[in-house]
Design an enzyme around this catalytic site. Structure first.
Site, mmCIF file in Angstrom:
data_model
loop_
_atom_site.group_PDB
_atom_site.id
_atom_site.type_symbol
_atom_site.label_atom_id
_atom_site.label_comp_id
_atom_site.label_asym_id
_atom_site.label_seq_id
_atom_site.Cartn_x
_atom_site.Cartn_y
_atom_site.Cartn_z
ATOM 1 N N ARG A 1 0.845 -1.199 0.000
ATOM 2 C CA ARG A 1 0.000 0.000 0.000
ATOM 3 C C ARG A 1 0.876 1.243 0.000
ATOM 4 N NH1 ARG A 1 -2.777 0.589 4.829
ATOM 5 N NH2 ARG A 1 -1.589 -1.032 5.888
ATOM 6 N N ASN B 1 6.720 -9.358 9.020
ATOM 7 C CA ASN B 1 6.517 -8.364 10.074
ATOM 8 C C ASN B 1 7.891 -7.800 10.413
ATOM 9 O OD1 ASN B 1 6.122 -6.870 12.353
ATOM 10 N ND2 ASN B 1 5.149 -8.496 13.541
ATOM 11 N N TYR C 1 8.371 8.271 17.160
ATOM 12 C CA TYR C 1 8.449 7.960 15.715
ATOM 13 C C TYR C 1 9.556 8.766 15.046
ATOM 14 C CZ TYR C 1 6.945 8.357 10.793
ATOM 15 O OH TYR C 1 6.898 8.387 9.428
ATOM 16 N N ILE D 1 2.244 12.881 3.224
ATOM 17 C CA ILE D 1 1.757 12.314 1.963
ATOM 18 C C ILE D 1 0.397 11.656 2.185
ATOM 19 C CG2 ILE D 1 2.364 10.849 -0.009
ATOM 20 C CD1 ILE D 1 4.655 12.732 0.600
HETATM 21 P P1 NAP Z 1 0.790 2.962 4.733
HETATM 22 O O1 NAP Z 1 0.037 3.484 3.546
HETATM 23 O O2 NAP Z 1 0.095 2.834 6.041
HETATM 24 O O3 NAP Z 1 1.443 1.557 4.316
HETATM 25 C C1 NAP Z 1 2.242 0.890 5.261
HETATM 26 C C2 NAP Z 1 2.903 -0.315 4.623
HETATM 27 O O4 NAP Z 1 3.785 -0.900 5.596
HETATM 28 C C3 NAP Z 1 1.926 -1.392 4.205
HETATM 29 O O5 NAP Z 1 2.445 -2.071 3.095
HETATM 30 C C4 NAP Z 1 1.895 -2.292 5.438
HETATM 31 O O6 NAP Z 1 1.547 -3.650 5.141
HETATM 32 C C5 NAP Z 1 3.338 -2.231 5.878
HETATM 33 N N1 NAP Z 1 3.502 -2.499 7.307
HETATM 34 C C6 NAP Z 1 2.868 -1.905 8.347
HETATM 35 N N2 NAP Z 1 3.295 -2.447 9.516
HETATM 36 C C7 NAP Z 1 4.196 -3.403 9.198
HETATM 37 C C8 NAP Z 1 4.966 -4.318 9.942
HETATM 38 N N3 NAP Z 1 4.910 -4.395 11.288
HETATM 39 N N4 NAP Z 1 5.800 -5.155 9.273
HETATM 40 C C9 NAP Z 1 5.877 -5.105 7.938
HETATM 41 N N5 NAP Z 1 5.163 -4.284 7.163
HETATM 42 C C10 NAP Z 1 4.331 -3.439 7.792
HETATM 43 O O7 NAP Z 1 2.065 3.909 5.055
HETATM 44 P P2 NAP Z 1 2.948 4.813 4.064
HETATM 45 O O8 NAP Z 1 2.465 6.205 4.136
HETATM 46 O O9 NAP Z 1 3.073 4.154 2.755
HETATM 47 O O10 NAP Z 1 4.349 4.778 4.844
HETATM 48 C C11 NAP Z 1 5.465 4.082 4.337
HETATM 49 C C12 NAP Z 1 6.731 4.622 4.975
HETATM 50 O O11 NAP Z 1 6.828 6.026 4.717
HETATM 51 C C13 NAP Z 1 6.810 4.463 6.482
HETATM 52 O O12 NAP Z 1 8.126 4.123 6.862
HETATM 53 C C14 NAP Z 1 6.474 5.844 7.007
HETATM 54 O O13 NAP Z 1 7.058 6.071 8.261
HETATM 55 C C15 NAP Z 1 7.065 6.715 5.932
HETATM 56 N N6 NAP Z 1 6.488 8.059 5.819
HETATM 57 C C16 NAP Z 1 5.169 8.251 5.508
HETATM 58 C C17 NAP Z 1 4.692 9.555 5.394
HETATM 59 C C18 NAP Z 1 3.264 9.871 5.058
HETATM 60 O O14 NAP Z 1 2.834 11.025 5.272
HETATM 61 N N7 NAP Z 1 2.492 8.937 4.524
HETATM 62 C C19 NAP Z 1 5.553 10.644 5.608
HETATM 63 C C20 NAP Z 1 6.888 10.398 5.918
HETATM 64 C C21 NAP Z 1 7.342 9.109 6.015
HETATM 65 P P3 NAP Z 1 -0.019 -4.135 5.135
HETATM 66 O O15 NAP Z 1 -0.606 -3.546 3.874
HETATM 67 O O16 NAP Z 1 0.050 -5.614 5.078
HETATM 68 O O17 NAP Z 1 -0.647 -3.598 6.367
#
Ligand code: NAP
Length: 254
Positions: A15, A63, A159, A192
Site C-alpha cells: 500500500r 513483520n 516515531y 503524503i
Molecule cells: P501505509 O500506507 O500505512 O502503508 C504501510 C505499509 O507498511 C503497508 O504495506 C503495510 O503492510 C506495511 N507495514 C505496516 N506495519 C508493518 C509491519 N509491522 N511489518 C511489515 N510491514 C508493515 O504507510 P505509508 O504512508 O506508505 O508509509 C510508508 C513509509 O513512509 C513508512 O516508513 C512511514 O514512516 C514513511 N512516511 C510516511 C509519510 C506519510 O505522510 N504517509 C511521511 C513520511 C514518512 P499491510 O498492507 O500488510 O498492512
C-alpha cells in the site's frame, strides 16, 4: 529481457508509498519482490500490476517488527529468488515498511515505544544485516525517514526520533558498505496522502489544508511524488549519490 533485470526488495509494498515505489521500480525495468504485513490481497494486486508492465514480481509476508522471524523470511526470500527469478542475489533493498503512532511524551506506554522501535529501527537494522550476504556488490540501500526528523510536530517524538536514528544509521551503512560498492541513502517524505496514521493527511480536510499551507509548493504530497525518487536512486545515473538525506516534501516548514 526481464531475465537480466536487477531485482528490488521493497518492504511494505502492499500500500501507500511502498506500492508506489514498487510500481516506479518496475517502470524503470527492475523486477520487484514486495512484502506485506497483513494485507495479502493488496500485495497480490500490486504483483499483478507490476507483471502487467512486463517485469517479474512476487509478494512475501513479513513483520518487520519481529526480528526472530527474519531468518525464516530470508530463507523464503532466497527460495523465491531462485524459483521465480532465477537468481541467488538481489540488488536494491528499500526499507520502507512502517506505522504511525501518536505518542505524546507524557502518555506513551513502554509497549508502544517498543513496538515503534522494533518496526522503525531494530527491524531495519537486523533485516538489513541478515540480507547483506545476498545483496549484490554495487547494489543500493534506500531507507525511508520523514520530514519530522528535521522539524517537529507534537505527538511524534518517538516515531521521529527513530527516523532520526535511521538517518544516522544510513551514514554508517554507507561508510561500512562502501568497500562493496553499495550506496546507501535516506529519503525523507513530507506529509503524503496514504493510509498512514489512519489516512489523516488524506481524509482530514483541516489537517490537509494546514499542511498544504506550510508547504512551499502549496499542497500535501501524493504517493506519486515519492516512488519515482526512490526508483531514480536505484538507477545507474544516481550511482554517485551516497550517504545523503533527500527530503521529498515540496518544501515543508522552510
Ligand atoms: P501505509 O500506507 O500505512 O502503508 C504501510 C505499509 O507498511 C503497508 O504495506 C503495510 O503492510 C506495511 N507495514 C505496516 N506495519 C508493518 C509491519 N509491522 N511489518 C511489515 N510491514 C508493515 O504507510 P505509508 O504512508 O506508505 O508509509 C510508508 C513509509 O513512509 C513508512 O516508513 C512511514 O514512516 C514513511 N512516511 C510516511 C509519510 C506519510 O505522510 N504517509 C511521511 C513520511 C514518512 P499491510 O498492507 O500488510 O498492512
Amino acid at each position: 529481457m526481464s531475465t537480466f533485470s536487477k531485482i528490488a526488495l521493497v518492504t511494505g509494498g502492499s500500500r501507500g508509498l511502498g506500492k508506489n515505489m514498487a510500481l516506479s521500480l518496475a517502470r524503470k525495468g527492475f523486477d520487484v519482490i514486495l512484502t506485506y504485513n497483513a494485507r495479502k490481497d493488496e500485495a497480490l494486486a500490486v504483483v499483478t500490476e507490476i507483471e502487467q508492465t512486463g517485469q517479474k514480481a512476487a509478494a512475501l509476508q513479513l513483520n518487520t517488527g519481529d526480528v526472530r522471524s527474519f531468518d525464516t523470511f530470508v530463507s523464503q526470500f532466497s527460495a523465491v529468488l531462485t524459483d521465480n527469478f532465477g537468481a541467488d542475489r538481489f540488488d536494491f533493498l528499500i526499507n520502507n515498511a512502517g506505522i504511525a503512532a501518536h505518542t505524546p511524551i507524557g502518555q506513551t506506554s513502554e509497549e508502544d515505544f517498543d513496538q515503534l522501535t522494533n518496526i522503525h529501527f531494530k527491524g531495519v537494522f537486523f533485516l538489513t544485516q541478515r540480507l547483506l550476504p545476498i545483496l549484490n556488490d554495487g547494489g543500493r540501500i534506500i531507507n525511508i525517514s520523514t520530514g519530522l526528523a528535521r522539524f517537529t510536530s507534537p505527538g511524534y517524538a518517538v516515531y521521529a526520533s527513530l527516523k532520526g536514528a535511521i538517518e544516522t544509521l544510513t551514514k554508517y551503512m554507507a561508510n561500512e558498505l562502501g568497500a562493496r560498492g553499495i550506496a546507501v541513502n535516506v529519503v525523507a517524505p513530507g506529509a503524503i496522502e496514504t493510509d498512514f496514521g489512519g489516512g489523516v493527511v488524506r481524509d482530514n480536510d483541516q489537517v490537509n489544508r494546514h499542511l498544504a499551507s506550510v508547504t512551499a509548493l502549496g499542497r500535501v504530497g501524493l504517493p506519486d511524488d515519492i516512488g519515482g525518487v526512490v526508483a531514480f536512486l536505484c538507477t545507474d545515473e544516481a550511482r554517485w549519490i551516497n550517504a545523503q538525506r533527500i527530503e521529498v516534501s515540496g518544501g515543508m516548514n522552510l
